[in-house]
Motif scaffolding. Structure first.
Motif, PDB file in Angstrom:
ATOM      1  N   TYR A  46       4.811   1.373   1.343  1.00 53.67           N
ATOM      2  CA  TYR A  46       3.475   1.077   0.798  1.00 53.67           C
ATOM      3  C   TYR A  46       2.372   1.452   1.784  1.00 53.67           C
ATOM      4  O   TYR A  46       1.273   1.852   1.371  1.00 53.67           O
ATOM      5  N   TYR A 273      10.032   0.921  -5.751  1.00 56.57           N
ATOM      6  CA  TYR A 273       9.623   1.692  -4.580  1.00 56.57           C
ATOM      7  C   TYR A 273       8.384   1.059  -3.944  1.00 56.57           C
ATOM      8  O   TYR A 273       7.416   0.750  -4.640  1.00 56.57           O
ATOM      9  N   LYS A 275       6.252   2.639  -2.192  1.00 51.60           N
ATOM     10  CA  LYS A 275       5.145   3.589  -2.349  1.00 51.60           C
ATOM     11  C   LYS A 275       4.352   3.322  -3.626  1.00 51.60           C
ATOM     12  O   LYS A 275       3.129   3.479  -3.650  1.00 51.60           O
ATOM     13  N   GLU A 276       5.047   2.942  -4.691  1.00 49.47           N
ATOM     14  CA  GLU A 276       4.351   2.696  -5.949  1.00 49.47           C
ATOM     15  C   GLU A 276       3.412   1.496  -5.825  1.00 49.47           C
ATOM     16  O   GLU A 276       2.318   1.485  -6.390  1.00 49.47           O
ATOM     17  N   GLN A 277       3.857   0.481  -5.095  1.00 49.00           N
ATOM     18  CA  GLN A 277       2.992  -0.672  -4.848  1.00 49.00           C
ATOM     19  C   GLN A 277       1.762  -0.257  -4.046  1.00 49.00           C
ATOM     20  O   GLN A 277       0.644  -0.677  -4.339  1.00 49.00           O
ATOM     21  N   ARG A 279       0.351   2.751  -3.843  1.00 43.43           N
ATOM     22  CA  ARG A 279      -0.546   3.586  -4.651  1.00 43.43           C
ATOM     23  C   ARG A 279      -1.399   2.731  -5.588  1.00 43.43           C
ATOM     24  O   ARG A 279      -2.607   2.942  -5.721  1.00 43.43           O
ATOM     25  N   ALA A 302       2.797  -2.695 -11.021  1.00 44.84           N
ATOM     26  CA  ALA A 302       3.080  -1.308 -10.668  1.00 44.84           C
ATOM     27  C   ALA A 302       4.332  -0.840 -11.403  1.00 44.84           C
ATOM     28  O   ALA A 302       4.863  -1.521 -12.279  1.00 44.84           O
ATOM     29  N   ASP A 303       4.824   0.323 -11.055  1.00 48.32           N
ATOM     30  CA  ASP A 303       6.027   0.901 -11.645  1.00 48.32           C
ATOM     31  C   ASP A 303       7.142  -0.138 -11.773  1.00 48.32           C
ATOM     32  O   ASP A 303       7.450  -0.858 -10.823  1.00 48.32           O
TER      33      ASP A 303
END
Length: 333
Positions: A46, A273, A275-277, A279, A302-303
């Motif tokens: 993240y 993931y 990263k999705e958090q 973003r 998120a995702d």
């Protein structure tokens, strides 16, 4: 002419002596308070996303509360340190990573006018602050697809009727037990008898894994970063728990987060993931920094998960994915 130059030099000297006005720098800063630590792949994911989106315009400062590895008795003191860092920096915005940070800092940050964006929150945020009173906080919810994962695995392993779900005993794990499993350690999901165990000692974790075949057909590994050995030392500086579990488990091992998947880790599954958090949180931060009031932004999810697998681990247990899942899945090897 000479008098004008003299006045200009006086102003310059005053600014140099005073160290230049600190507010200009602070206005361009964002403080990211991590519940965990920099070596944790979830945090790294993240933070990478936050840096990619926000780092172009703002200086990101990071504070690690390290609540996975430190004893619970020290968590409040780490929150105090994070608060002092906030007061010294006076940032334009604060990002709170995961439940521990929001739980320990929401009330204090809610007394300020600085906007706050949280991410990775498994609990209902209202458990941590009253949104009707505190107006400067919003963020991103994390909703692991635990039950969906179990349903998916029961489809590809129809003979698997007994499942062990292993978590540590940290804040997020307690929330998973309460919110996802309705406070029940045992229940049936899609015809699978599921037992959820929260384990804080490495020795107990090892025993559960080594003896798994007696009572279970499959293991789902959740969070393990707060597992400690008998001396109180964390065993997860390099993902030792998931690697050891994968190596020693007599039954297939699936998981719920991307950082647990790998050729020497878990098989995979429908995972979240970091990263999705990051973003999603960065997008909210930009909206707020552009003038949107946090209280007008409803928390987002998120995702909800994507398929990620290790080919080596699939082959090890002779598992063939359905064609439609294999086509859309990502692979670590």
């Amino acid at each position: 002419m000479m008098m004008g130059v003299f006045r200009y030099l006086v102003v310059v000297c005053v600014l140099l002596v005073s160290g230049a006005p600190p507010r200009a720098a602070a206005a361009e800063s964002i403080l990211v308070i991590e519940s965990y630590h920099a070596e944790f792949p979830w945090d790294a994911g993240y933070k990478e996303a936050l840096q990619a989106t926000l780092g172009k315009k703002y200086q990101l400062e990071f504070f690690q509360m390290d609540t996975k590895r430190l004893p619970k008795a020290q968590h409040a003191a780490m929150a105090d340190k994070a608060w002092r860092r906030f007061q010294a920096l006076r940032p334009a915005l604060v990002v709170l990573g995961d439940d521990a940070a929001l739980k320990l800092l929401a009330q204090r940050l809610g007394t300020t006018t600085v906007p706050v964006v949280y991410l990775g929150i498994n609990n209902n945020p209202r458990k941590y602050f009253d949104a009707s009173v505190i107006k400067n906080i919003t963020g991103v919810l994390e909703r692991p697809a635990l039950k969906r994962n179990i349903v998916f695995v029961s489809g590809i392993l129809p003979k698997a009727k007994r499942a062990l779900v292993l978590f540590d005993t940290d804040v997020t794990s307690q929330v998973v037990l309460r919110e996802t499993f309705d406070g029940k350690h045992r229940q049936s999901i899609n015809g699978v008898s599921v037992e959820l165990k929260l384990v804080d000692r490495w020795e107990q974790w090892q025993t559960e894994v080594l003896n798994a075949k007696k009572n279970y057909d499959v293991i789902f590994i959740g969070l393990y970063q707060a597992v400690h050995d008998a001396s109180g030392k964390s065993v997860n500086t390099s993902d030792e728990a998931v690697r050891w579990t994968s190596d020693k488990a007599p039954v297939p091992v699936f998981c719920f987060w991307d950082f647990s998947v790998g050729a020497d880790k878990a098989i995979g599954g429908l995972v979240l993931y970091g990263k999705e958090q990051g973003r999603a949180a960065a997008d909210l931060a930009l909206r707020i920094l552009s003038g949107t009031a946090p209280e007008t932004i409803y928390p987002v999810t998120a995702d909800r998960g994507r398929f990620l697998f290790s080919r080596k681990q699939l082959q090890r247990f002779h598992i063939t994915l359905p064609a439609e899942i294999a086509a859309e899945a990502n692979y670590t090897d």
